[in-house]
Design a protein around this motif. Structure first.
Motif, short mmCIF file in Angstrom:
data_model
loop_
_atom_site.label_atom_id
_atom_site.label_comp_id
_atom_site.label_asym_id
_atom_site.label_seq_id
_atom_site.Cartn_x
_atom_site.Cartn_y
_atom_site.Cartn_z
N SER A 1 0.84 -1.20 0.00
CA SER A 1 0.00 0.00 0.00
C SER A 1 0.87 1.24 0.00
N SER A 2 0.30 2.34 -0.51
CA SER A 2 1.01 3.62 -0.47
C SER A 2 0.93 4.25 0.93
N SER B 1 -3.55 -1.88 5.64
CA SER B 1 -3.67 -1.21 4.34
C SER B 1 -3.08 -2.11 3.26
N ASN C 1 -3.02 -3.28 -1.23
CA ASN C 1 -3.22 -2.90 -2.62
C ASN C 1 -3.02 -4.13 -3.49
N GLU D 1 -8.57 -3.56 -2.26
CA GLU D 1 -7.80 -2.48 -1.65
C GLU D 1 -8.48 -2.07 -0.35
N ASP E 1 -9.89 6.51 -4.48
CA ASP E 1 -8.84 7.54 -4.47
C ASP E 1 -9.32 8.84 -3.83
N ARG F 1 -8.87 8.14 -0.34
CA ARG F 1 -7.43 8.12 -0.05
C ARG F 1 -6.89 9.54 0.18
#
Length: 421
Positions: free
Chosen positions: A186-187, A292, A294, A311, A359, A362
């Motif tokens: 994950s970012s 978290s 992805n 996600e 997003d 996010r």
């Protein structure tokens, strides 16, 4: 529905769609597909009811529950009414009223104990005619031809099921992402949540000029470290879900007594300490670390990942169940078209539109942790129209392309951060 003894059900067979997981996204997807006359099988590893967090729904969920003909059952279940979110930091309080929002649609929802709620949705799907097998585990997947799953039942017998299409609604189990090696980092930084349920006894505490509103989730920020935050989610039975989220090094040694760590942190936040002065812990503390996640691929012409199976961002704005149900609604529309012979571009028609909303969430999650969004939330004289647009997103309407704070989430947020500073 039936246990995995499958007294009357053949253990092999071919279905239009096999869904892995009977949580909210799996049950909603199964119901939507069944309504369209598709033959659906749900494989669920656990036995319901089972504990889960993600207990504060967002109003946007109500649309998907209505689509799945589940809203009446939910409305009659006696859950705690919810109409907004309250925030608390250093003696400052603010709140968002979800009925006062930019986007049309429901403005109220519920706060639910997920064991009961998830079982209610699954039971409702089963009453509609959906086949659900509990206690069965997906051990392998073969996508070389017609998608085929190898399943192991609770007696450790193995059998195979094939389907025209697979849906992964396994939540944190992330079955297909694991088996197909789709997982990606994950970012978002790794964080840990520790949580429990309490008999809150808030009605026995003298609160003075700061009353407590059971109709809202309360999100509190640690007075000295804005990276640490708490949730308090009231239920209709005098209990609350209580949790704290932080990067692991801020929590201490979780191998020792987790409940002591949780209550020590709770007592560092003055309003929570006051609210919960007479609270009693009623279930063992749980923890969720590095949640978290992805993936490299959300969907192809053979499978799609729903909700947390694809996600998961963060629990801060309770977006998990909303993303799960939204993904179920979007994916099933594409599946029905594909099963009826239409060509579906899964990237353009499912993954990209789904990720627009993800997003958007996010943007606000990242800005919560870097402090920008906290500055906006606790700003003392907000612009009413801007607050309505943000309220819509916090109510789950993160896919509303008419909302400038959705279509240009980062730019618009930075604009108001500057105004607030």
């Amino acid at each position: 529905m039936t246990d995995s003894t499958h007294a009357n059900a053949p253990q092999t067979g071919h279905y239009d769609v096999v869904i892995i997981g009977a949580g909210p996204s799996g049950s909603v997807a199964a119901s939507l597909l069944h309504q369209q006359g598709k033959r659906v099988l749900v494989i669920e590893k656990q036995h319901f009811p089972r504990f889960s967090i993600g207990e504060s729904l967002l109003p946007c969920c109500m649309q998907m529950l209505e689509e799945a003909n589940m809203l009446e059952a939910v409305n009659q279940a006696g859950y705690q009414f919810k109409n907004g979110a309250a925030f608390n930091w250093q003696g400052r309080s603010t709140m968002f009223d979800f009925t006062n929002k930019f986007t049309p649609g429901p403005g109220t929802t519920y706060q639910v104990e997920r064991g009961h709620f998830d079982k209610l949705l699954a039971d409702t799907a089963a009453k509609q005619g959906v086949e659900i097998r509990y206690g069965d585990t997906v051990a392998a997947v073969d996508l070389s031809a017609t998608p085929t799953l190898t399943i192991v039942d609770s007696a450790q017998h193995s059998y195979k099921i094939s389907a025209e299409y697979l849906l992964d609604a396994s939540g944190y189990g992330r079955v297909l992402a694991r088996l197909l090696q789709l997982e990606r980092p994950s970012s978002l930084p790794s964080r840990t949540a520790i949580f429990t349920h309490i008999e809150d006894n808030i009605d026995k505490v003298e609160l003075g000029d700061r009353p407590f509103d059971r109709n809202k989730i309360l999100i509190s920020v640690h007075p000295d470290n804005r990276d640490i935050w708490y949730w308090l989610i009231p239920f209709s039975n005098g209990r609350c879900s209580l949790g704290v989220v932080a990067e692991p090094h801020l929590l201490g040694d979780l191998e020792t007594d987790t409940s002591n760590i949780l209550m020590r942190l709770v007592n560092q936040e003055p309003y929570l300490k006051q609210l919960l002065a007479k609270a009693k812990i009623v279930r063992e503390c749980g923890r969720l670390a590095g949640y978290s996640a992805n993936v490299s691929t959300l969907a192809t012409d053979k499978f799609a990942l729903l909700g947390n199976a694809g996600e998961f961002l963060d629990p801060v704005f309770s977006s998990g169940v909303t993303i799960a149900m939204q993904s179920a609604s979007m994916a099933t529309r594409c599946i029905v078209r594909q099963l009826e012979g239409e060509s579906v571009d899964w990237q353009a028609e499912y993954a990209t539109p789904l990720m627009r909303g993800v997003d958007t969430f996010r943007t606000y999650v990242q800005a919560w942790y870097d402090g920008r969004f906290q500055d906006v939330i606790f700003y003392e004289s907000p612009n009413p129209k801007i607050k309505q647009m943000i309220s819509a997103i916090l109510a789950g309407y993160a896919w509303d392309e008419n909302n400038p704070f959705v279509t240009e989430s980062e730019r618009r947020l930075n604009m108001i951060v500057e105004l607030c500073q």
